[in-house]
Design a protein around this motif. Structure first.
Motif, PDB file in Angstrom:
ATOM      1  N   MET A   1       0.855  -1.181   0.000  1.00  0.00           N
ATOM      2  CA  MET A   1       0.000   0.000   0.000  1.00  0.00           C
ATOM      3  C   MET A   1       0.892   1.232   0.000  1.00  0.00           C
ATOM      4  O   MET A   1       1.857   1.314   0.747  1.00  0.00           O
ATOM      5  N   LYS A   2       0.538   2.202  -0.839  1.00  0.00           N
ATOM      6  CA  LYS A   2       1.299   3.445  -0.877  1.00  0.00           C
ATOM      7  C   LYS A   2       1.106   4.219   0.418  1.00  0.00           C
ATOM      8  O   LYS A   2       0.054   4.175   1.039  1.00  0.00           O
ATOM      9  N   ARG A   3       2.130   4.944   0.778  1.00  0.00           N
ATOM     10  CA  ARG A   3       2.074   5.711   2.018  1.00  0.00           C
ATOM     11  C   ARG A   3       1.010   6.795   1.970  1.00  0.00           C
ATOM     12  O   ARG A   3       0.377   7.086   2.984  1.00  0.00           O
ATOM     13  N   ALA A   4       0.800   7.370   0.809  1.00  0.00           N
ATOM     14  CA  ALA A   4      -0.250   8.383   0.689  1.00  0.00           C
ATOM     15  C   ALA A   4      -1.618   7.770   0.980  1.00  0.00           C
ATOM     16  O   ALA A   4      -2.455   8.386   1.639  1.00  0.00           O
ATOM     17  N   GLU A   5      -1.836   6.556   0.505  1.00  0.00           N
ATOM     18  CA  GLU A   5      -3.099   5.859   0.764  1.00  0.00           C
ATOM     19  C   GLU A   5      -3.230   5.542   2.251  1.00  0.00           C
ATOM     20  O   GLU A   5      -4.304   5.658   2.830  1.00  0.00           O
ATOM     21  N   MET A   6      -2.115   5.137   2.870  1.00  0.00           N
ATOM     22  CA  MET A   6      -2.131   4.874   4.312  1.00  0.00           C
ATOM     23  C   MET A   6      -2.531   6.132   5.076  1.00  0.00           C
ATOM     24  O   MET A   6      -3.373   6.083   5.977  1.00  0.00           O
ATOM     25  N   ALA A   7      -1.938   7.259   4.718  1.00  0.00           N
ATOM     26  CA  ALA A   7      -2.238   8.519   5.410  1.00  0.00           C
ATOM     27  C   ALA A   7      -3.690   8.930   5.185  1.00  0.00           C
ATOM     28  O   ALA A   7      -4.375   9.357   6.120  1.00  0.00           O
ATOM     29  N   ARG A   8      -4.179   8.779   3.975  1.00  0.00           N
ATOM     30  CA  ARG A   8      -5.563   9.150   3.668  1.00  0.00           C
ATOM     31  C   ARG A   8      -6.539   8.292   4.448  1.00  0.00           C
ATOM     32  O   ARG A   8      -7.455   8.806   5.092  1.00  0.00           O
ATOM     33  N   ARG A   9      -6.345   6.966   4.411  1.00  0.00           N
ATOM     34  CA  ARG A   9      -7.254   6.067   5.130  1.00  0.00           C
ATOM     35  C   ARG A   9      -7.187   6.287   6.636  1.00  0.00           C
ATOM     36  O   ARG A   9      -8.211   6.273   7.324  1.00  0.00           O
ATOM     37  N   GLY A  10      -5.982   6.507   7.130  1.00  0.00           N
ATOM     38  CA  GLY A  10      -5.830   6.783   8.559  1.00  0.00           C
ATOM     39  C   GLY A  10      -6.527   8.068   8.962  1.00  0.00           C
ATOM     40  O   GLY A  10      -7.186   8.135  10.005  1.00  0.00           O
ATOM     41  N   ALA A  11      -6.402   9.110   8.140  1.00  0.00           N
ATOM     42  CA  ALA A  11      -7.045  10.394   8.432  1.00  0.00           C
ATOM     43  C   ALA A  11      -8.565  10.263   8.425  1.00  0.00           C
ATOM     44  O   ALA A  11      -9.248  10.813   9.291  1.00  0.00           O
ATOM     45  N   GLU A  12      -9.093   9.513   7.467  1.00  0.00           N
ATOM     46  CA  GLU A  12     -10.544   9.303   7.410  1.00  0.00           C
ATOM     47  C   GLU A  12     -11.043   8.598   8.666  1.00  0.00           C
ATOM     48  O   GLU A  12     -12.037   9.004   9.269  1.00  0.00           O
ATOM     49  N   GLN A  13     -10.343   7.533   9.076  1.00  0.00           N
ATOM     50  CA  GLN A  13     -10.753   6.777  10.253  1.00  0.00           C
ATOM     51  C   GLN A  13     -10.587   7.601  11.518  1.00  0.00           C
ATOM     52  O   GLN A  13     -11.421   7.535  12.425  1.00  0.00           O
ATOM     53  N   LEU A  14      -9.527   8.399  11.592  1.00  0.00           N
ATOM     54  CA  LEU A  14      -9.304   9.270  12.749  1.00  0.00           C
ATOM     55  C   LEU A  14     -10.461  10.245  12.919  1.00  0.00           C
ATOM     56  O   LEU A  14     -10.988  10.416  14.021  1.00  0.00           O
ATOM     57  N   ILE A  15     -10.890  10.857  11.849  1.00  0.00           N
ATOM     58  CA  ILE A  15     -11.997  11.816  11.919  1.00  0.00           C
ATOM     59  C   ILE A  15     -13.280  11.112  12.347  1.00  0.00           C
ATOM     60  O   ILE A  15     -14.041  11.632  13.164  1.00  0.00           O
ATOM     61  N   GLN A  16     -13.518   9.907  11.845  1.00  0.00           N
ATOM     62  CA  GLN A  16     -14.705   9.153  12.268  1.00  0.00           C
ATOM     63  C   GLN A  16     -14.652   8.849  13.761  1.00  0.00           C
ATOM     64  O   GLN A  16     -15.658   8.987  14.465  1.00  0.00           O
TER      65      GLN A  16
END
Length: 117
Positions: A1-16
């Motif tokens: 998994m690309k790091r950008a995808e990791m950061a995006r998915r992590g940010a989405e879950q963090l906000i939830q």
């Protein structure tokens, strides 16, 4: 998994997760307020429901502590994002570059050209 995808998915879950804690805090405080107002309107003794009110206040304190812990986690994850070589993570539904706000959704990560190991 690309790091950008990791950061995006992590940010989405963090906000939830942040929103879930905040919503729980709002609901419990609303319940405590409603119960207190109903007691006042009914001219009931403060003895009535004191144990329940105490439990709600304890819950509010715990949720407030959880909210603070989420703020700390957010900061720590910002450090992780930098450590894996990602730049800013923009979230929301509006493209801040000036394009039509209705055409942009989700998150955008800046500065990642590597894949996770």
């Amino acid at each position: 998994m690309k790091r950008a995808e990791m950061a995006r998915r992590g940010a989405e879950q963090l906000i939830q997760a942040e929103n879930a804690v905040e919503a729980a805090l709002c609901e419990v405080t609303a319940l405590a307020s409603t119960l207190g107002r109903m007691r006042l309107e009914s001219n009931l003794s403060m003895v009535i429901g004191q144990e329940a009110m105490g439990a709600l206040v304890e819950t509010i304190t715990m949720l407030s502590n959880a909210r603070g812990a989420m703020v700390k986690a957010h900061g720590a994850l910002d450090t992780v994002k930098t450590q894996i070589g990602c730049g800013a993570v923009a979230g929301g539904t509006w493209d801040k570059t000036g394009s039509d706000p209705s055409t942009t959704t989700g998150f955008h990560v800046v500065g990642d050209s590597r894949s996770a190991a």
